[in-house]
Write a protein that holds these residues in place. Structure first.
Motif: not given
Length: 218
Positions: A100-102, A138-139, A151-154, A165-169
């Motif tokens: 997840f991210g915000k 939460i990143c 907007l690119r959300v991480p 493995s779950h680092y994405q955007s």
């Protein structure tokens, strides 16, 4: 999947009614399924989803020393609930959410601190974690911008933030938002990792220090 809420929307749901009273103008969601990358199918399709609430900025004209606490406590939990519900519907439930991210984008008449107030306090973050059944910090991304941008959300793992493995955007398009006196609040989620993760993790890393650069001429 797209949902829009306006002042003319049917009343009846308590959270939606409260959101409208607080100045939420639009809510929209989107998702995409990542099926392959690099010409190779992923082991399973990975769904990435975003939910956006566009709300009137309650601090316009109050100045940089204004206390943000009261409006934060009033607005942020409602927005967290709205966005969490839509993410869970798009992903298929909290048990399917792995990352997840915000983010928040404040309109040009607001301060960056106004964006932060709606995502960086427990009134938003704690609720988003609870609803999505996460434990990680939460990143995030936050900025000030005109309407109609991207907007690119991480994102990272909802219970193990250091899991590479779950680092994405996820790129989120903010059509007609935020207006100068608004804030667009964004929550994102993913049902899995990148399609073919293979860069290791902290549990498999060899020790690395600046010593590896010794002997290399500038």
């Amino acid at each position: 999947m797209t949902t829009t809420v306006t002042a003319a929307a049917p009343r009846g749901d308590a959270i939606t009614d409260r959101a409208l009273a607080l100045g939420v103008r639009r809510i929209f969601t989107a998702y995409e399924d990542v099926i392959s990358d690099g010409g190779v199918d992923a082991p399973t399709a990975i769904r990435q989803a975003s939910a956006v609430a566009v709300v009137r900025n309650p601090w316009i004209g109050e100045g940089p020393l204004a206390d943000l606490t009261e409006a934060t406590a009033e607005v942020a939990p409602i927005v967290a609930k709205l966005l969490s519900d839509r993410l869970l519907a798009a992903i298929g439930g909290a048990d399917r959410v792995e990352a997840f991210g915000k983010a928040a984008v404040v309109g040009l008449d607001g301060e960056i601190e106004h964006a932060g107030a709606l995502i960086h306090t427990p009134y938003f973050g704690n609720l988003l974690r609870e609803f999505l059944e996460g434990t990680s910090i939460i990143c995030f991304s936050d900025t000030r911008a005109d309407a109609g941008g991207d907007l690119r959300v991480p994102l990272w793992h909802k219970t193990a933030a250091a899991t590479r493995s779950h680092y994405q955007s996820l790129d989120v398009h903010l059509a007609d938002a935020p207006h100068r006196d608004e804030i667009a609040v964004i929550a994102v989620a993913s049902s899995g990792p990148r399609p073919h993760p293979r860069i290791g993790d902290r549990t498999t890393d060899v020790p690395v220090t600046s010593d590896i650069l010794k002997g290399i001429e500038a």
